[in-house]
Design an enzyme around this catalytic site. Structure first.
Site, PDB file in Angstrom:
ATOM      1  N   THR A   1       0.866  -1.185   0.000  1.00  0.00           N
ATOM      2  CA  THR A   1       0.000   0.000   0.000  1.00  0.00           C
ATOM      3  C   THR A   1       0.893   1.223   0.000  1.00  0.00           C
ATOM      4  O   THR A   1       1.666   1.435   0.939  1.00  0.00           O
ATOM      5  CB  THR A   1      -0.912   0.001   1.234  1.00  0.00           C
ATOM      6  OG1 THR A   1      -1.664  -1.197   1.197  1.00  0.00           O
ATOM      7  CG2 THR A   1      -1.870   1.188   1.223  1.00  0.00           C
TER       8      THR A   1
ATOM      9  N   GLU B   1      -3.982  -5.155  -2.736  1.00  0.00           N
ATOM     10  CA  GLU B   1      -4.367  -6.385  -2.062  1.00  0.00           C
ATOM     11  C   GLU B   1      -5.447  -6.061  -1.032  1.00  0.00           C
ATOM     12  O   GLU B   1      -5.336  -5.088  -0.304  1.00  0.00           O
ATOM     13  CB  GLU B   1      -3.111  -6.910  -1.355  1.00  0.00           C
ATOM     14  CG  GLU B   1      -3.282  -8.213  -0.678  1.00  0.00           C
ATOM     15  CD  GLU B   1      -3.890  -9.246  -1.601  1.00  0.00           C
ATOM     16  OE1 GLU B   1      -3.263  -9.594  -2.610  1.00  0.00           O
ATOM     17  OE2 GLU B   1      -5.021  -9.693  -1.310  1.00  0.00           O
TER      18      GLU B   1
ATOM     19  N   LYS C   1      -7.592   1.349  -3.229  1.00  0.00           N
ATOM     20  CA  LYS C   1      -7.194   0.694  -1.976  1.00  0.00           C
ATOM     21  C   LYS C   1      -7.493   1.605  -0.775  1.00  0.00           C
ATOM     22  O   LYS C   1      -8.072   1.176   0.227  1.00  0.00           O
ATOM     23  CB  LYS C   1      -5.703   0.370  -2.056  1.00  0.00           C
ATOM     24  CG  LYS C   1      -5.068  -0.075  -0.788  1.00  0.00           C
ATOM     25  CD  LYS C   1      -5.378  -1.527  -0.485  1.00  0.00           C
ATOM     26  CE  LYS C   1      -4.847  -1.900   0.874  1.00  0.00           C
ATOM     27  NZ  LYS C   1      -4.888  -3.282   1.168  1.00  0.00           N
TER      28      LYS C   1
ATOM     29  N   GLY D   1     -18.182  -1.468  18.997  1.00  0.00           N
ATOM     30  CA  GLY D   1     -17.276  -1.770  20.104  1.00  0.00           C
ATOM     31  C   GLY D   1     -16.137  -0.761  20.156  1.00  0.00           C
ATOM     32  O   GLY D   1     -16.335   0.406  19.799  1.00  0.00           O
TER      33      GLY D   1
ATOM     34  N   CYS E   1      -3.731  -1.474   8.675  1.00  0.00           N
ATOM     35  CA  CYS E   1      -4.238  -0.757   7.495  1.00  0.00           C
ATOM     36  C   CYS E   1      -5.123   0.448   7.798  1.00  0.00           C
ATOM     37  O   CYS E   1      -4.846   1.546   7.314  1.00  0.00           O
ATOM     38  CB  CYS E   1      -4.999  -1.719   6.599  1.00  0.00           C
ATOM     39  SG  CYS E   1      -3.918  -2.901   5.812  1.00  0.00           S
TER      40      CYS E   1
HETATM   41  C1  UDX Z   1      -8.433  -4.507   6.443  1.00  0.00           C
HETATM   42  C2  UDX Z   1      -9.359  -4.649   5.233  1.00  0.00           C
HETATM   43  O1  UDX Z   1     -10.546  -5.343   5.638  1.00  0.00           O
HETATM   44  C3  UDX Z   1      -8.641  -5.401   4.105  1.00  0.00           C
HETATM   45  O2  UDX Z   1      -9.473  -5.446   2.959  1.00  0.00           O
HETATM   46  C4  UDX Z   1      -7.361  -4.638   3.769  1.00  0.00           C
HETATM   47  O3  UDX Z   1      -6.627  -5.335   2.758  1.00  0.00           O
HETATM   48  C5  UDX Z   1      -6.499  -4.495   5.012  1.00  0.00           C
HETATM   49  O4  UDX Z   1      -7.247  -3.852   6.055  1.00  0.00           O
HETATM   50  P1  UDX Z   1      -7.639  -6.093   8.430  1.00  0.00           P
HETATM   51  O5  UDX Z   1      -7.050  -4.866   9.023  1.00  0.00           O
HETATM   52  O6  UDX Z   1      -6.800  -7.309   8.363  1.00  0.00           O
HETATM   53  O7  UDX Z   1      -8.148  -5.815   6.937  1.00  0.00           O
HETATM   54  O8  UDX Z   1      -8.928  -6.514   9.280  1.00  0.00           O
HETATM   55  P2  UDX Z   1     -10.495  -6.173   9.276  1.00  0.00           P
HETATM   56  O9  UDX Z   1     -11.228  -7.448   9.372  1.00  0.00           O
HETATM   57  O10 UDX Z   1     -10.879  -5.274   8.192  1.00  0.00           O
HETATM   58  O11 UDX Z   1     -10.658  -5.415  10.662  1.00  0.00           O
HETATM   59  C6  UDX Z   1     -10.008  -4.186  10.909  1.00  0.00           C
HETATM   60  C7  UDX Z   1     -10.359  -3.687  12.274  1.00  0.00           C
HETATM   61  O12 UDX Z   1     -11.733  -3.312  12.341  1.00  0.00           O
HETATM   62  C8  UDX Z   1     -10.179  -4.705  13.409  1.00  0.00           C
HETATM   63  O13 UDX Z   1      -9.608  -4.054  14.514  1.00  0.00           O
HETATM   64  C9  UDX Z   1     -11.572  -5.173  13.730  1.00  0.00           C
HETATM   65  O14 UDX Z   1     -11.708  -5.591  15.079  1.00  0.00           O
HETATM   66  C10 UDX Z   1     -12.364  -3.902  13.461  1.00  0.00           C
HETATM   67  N1  UDX Z   1     -13.768  -4.162  13.119  1.00  0.00           N
HETATM   68  C11 UDX Z   1     -14.083  -4.849  11.987  1.00  0.00           C
HETATM   69  C12 UDX Z   1     -14.784  -3.644  13.916  1.00  0.00           C
HETATM   70  O15 UDX Z   1     -14.519  -3.004  14.931  1.00  0.00           O
HETATM   71  N2  UDX Z   1     -16.084  -3.857  13.548  1.00  0.00           N
HETATM   72  C13 UDX Z   1     -16.424  -4.547  12.430  1.00  0.00           C
HETATM   73  O16 UDX Z   1     -17.626  -4.676  12.158  1.00  0.00           O
HETATM   74  C14 UDX Z   1     -15.403  -5.055  11.616  1.00  0.00           C
END
Ligand code: UDX
Length: 454
Positions: free
Chosen positions: A121, A157, A228, A277, A284
């Site tokens: 990224t 990605e 992205k 929450g 990211c």
């Molecule tokens: C994210 C993007 O989803 C992904 O497409 C990108 O490539 C990288 O960044 P990631 O950081 O691995 O992925 O996890 P993700 O499942 O998106 O969750 C990110 C954060 O949001 C976590 O801390 C999670 O706990 C939080 N979250 C997620 C919430 O608080 N509520 C939700 O409903 C979903």
């Protein structure tokens, strides 16, 4: 095809494993010798569900090296760059690793056409910058200026940690950021099995039943890079939106989980990423939203929505500590157990994890903090040895005698806690994960975020 993947982090290692699995000859290149040595022995540097099984299946077909010469770049058809681009203190991305990769690549490129795919990224506009850097380096080298035939494209990605391998085998789209026809052709050939979904699925990760083909979307490099950021900022904003509604729900006596359910049933909204929450963390969302705000500012624009999403998000780390203080009073000398330390379940990653800020605040207010996590404590000891928190691997020991329990990560393990054996205490559920009716029946005082009961 012969593929070299530069960088063996979450994106690099997962991509390399998937490309090897679908039949390519893959070399993983990383300047970190320890990582490469461990990979040669089959030891993965990250915790990712099923990665070990699939990696074991294909690693005999993969090479691991720190040496560009050994990677045989001149005979490589596709080079994938997946190096880290951490944030600098001012929010800009640190492009040191990318610059190093550009220089080393320039020294090693052959004369046959090489496709260079950037998956890191990077700030918007970096694809062009990278191409120019490689040209600068090759021209400065040499003997044969302008003779290297290569093109840099962007293919962002979208994998999520905790489901990285599944997201790579079964992505919801493939973005190709280039308008250069030979590059589109080569990239499409490499990813054809993923696009057509005609490979035999790994046993541990069966193909989703409704998945027939993964859409490919071709656009220019800058748009691909921006997609992205836009996608991550949108998801981060969606979470912050429901969390802001959670703050309101608490005031007016509504329940944020009911709001999320009721809203999510509208397919235009969708139910995903509405879990309220203590908000988002990880490598990211924080980094990318900060970069987007900074890029816009450089262009004379305020990203007001994205900035607001950030403000709401980081306020929640204070909310949980304040909620605790409201329940039990002065935190000085009080025993607090944190359940979950990673930024989300199924990963050992602690980057921008809410647990870190929350621990700091609790320790600052004098609390005696014990933290449990099923997998992330190794990293906690490594990267945060001086946080003032006791890291406890044994869940029952962590729950021996707390005055308060804060749930910070919604690991499945925490659904199976035998609360009958836990002394009475206050439970603050930062992820609305636990069965509060049952906990209350057992006599615990509980708080959920965004709930009329809190
Ligand atoms: C994210 C993007 O989803 C992904 O497409 C990108 O490539 C990288 O960044 P990631 O950081 O691995 O992925 O996890 P993700 O499942 O998106 O969750 C990110 C954060 O949001 C976590 O801390 C999670 O706990 C939080 N979250 C997620 C919430 O608080 N509520 C939700 O409903 C979903």
């Amino acid at each position: 095809m012969r593929v070299v993947v530069i960088g063996t982090g979450y994106v690099g290692l997962t991509t390399a494993t998937v490309l090897a699995y679908i039949g390519n000859s893959v070399t993983c290149l990383d300047t970190n010798a320890e990582k490469i040595n461990r990979l040669k022995q089959g030891i993965l540097p990250i915790h990712e569900p099923h990665l070990d099984e699939v990696f074991d299946q294909v690693r005999h077909k993969m090479c691991f090296t720190t040496d560009y010469a050994q990677a045989d770049i001149p005979n490589t058809e596709v080079i994938i760059i997946a190096v880290g681009t951490p944030s600098l203190p001012d929010g800009d991305a640190d492009l040191t690793y990318l610059t190093q990769a550009a220089e080393s690549l320039a020294q090693n490129l052959g004369e046959a056409f090489t496709l260079i795919v950037n998956k890191s990224t990077v700030p918007i506009g970096t694809g062009k910058w990278l191409e120019d850097r490689i040209h600068d380096f090759t021209d400065a080298l040499d003997d044969r200026p302008g003779k290297r035939d290569f093109n840099v494209i962007s293919s962002p990605e979208f994998l999520s940690q905790g489901s990285a391998l599944r997201d790579s085998f079964y992505p919801n789209r493939i973005i190709i950021g280039t308008q250069h026809a030979p590059s589109i052709e080569r990239f499409s050939k490499l990813f054809e099995p993923i696009h057509k979904q005609n490979f035999v699925s790994p046993k541990c990760l069966p193909r989703p039943e409704d998945l027939q083909e993964v859409p490919i979307f071709v656009c220019d490099v800058i748009s691909a890079e921006t997609i992205k950021y836009a996608a991550n900022a949108f998801l981060a904003t969606k979470i912050s939106f429901i969390n802001e509604m959670g703050y309101l729900a608490q005031k007016v006596g509504a329940d944020v989980d009911a709001l999320a359910k009721g809203m999510g049933l509208d397919p235009r909204i969708g139910s995903r990423f509405l879990n309220a929450g203590i908000g988002w963390g990880g490598s990211c969302f924080g980094k990318d939203t900060a970069a987007l705000v900074a890029t816009a500012r450089k262009n004379g624009l305020e990203m007001r929505i994205v900035q607001a999403a950030r403000d709401v998000n980081y306020s929640l780390r204070q909310w949980i500590v304040n909620a605790l203080q409201e329940k039990i009073g002065d935190l000085n000398g009080r025993r607090v157990t944190l359940l979950g330390f990673s930024f989300k379940p199924n990963t050992d990653d602690l980057r921008d994890a809410p647990s870190i800020d929350i621990s700091k605040e609790l320790v600052k207010r004098g609390a005696i903090v014990t933290a449990h996590d099923p997998v992330a404590l190794k990293n906690a000891r490594l990267y945060y040895p001086d946080l003032g928190v006791v890291y406890e691997d044994d869940l029952s020991k962590a729950l021996e005698n707390p005055e308060a329990v804060l749930l910070l990560t919604e690991w499945q393990d925490y659904l199976h806690i035998d609360w009958q054996n836990v002394p009475q205490c206050v439970i603050i559920d930062g992820r609305n994960h636990l069965d509060h009716a049952r906990l209350r029946d057992l006599g615990f005082e509980t708080v959920r975020f965004g709930s009329k009961q809190s």
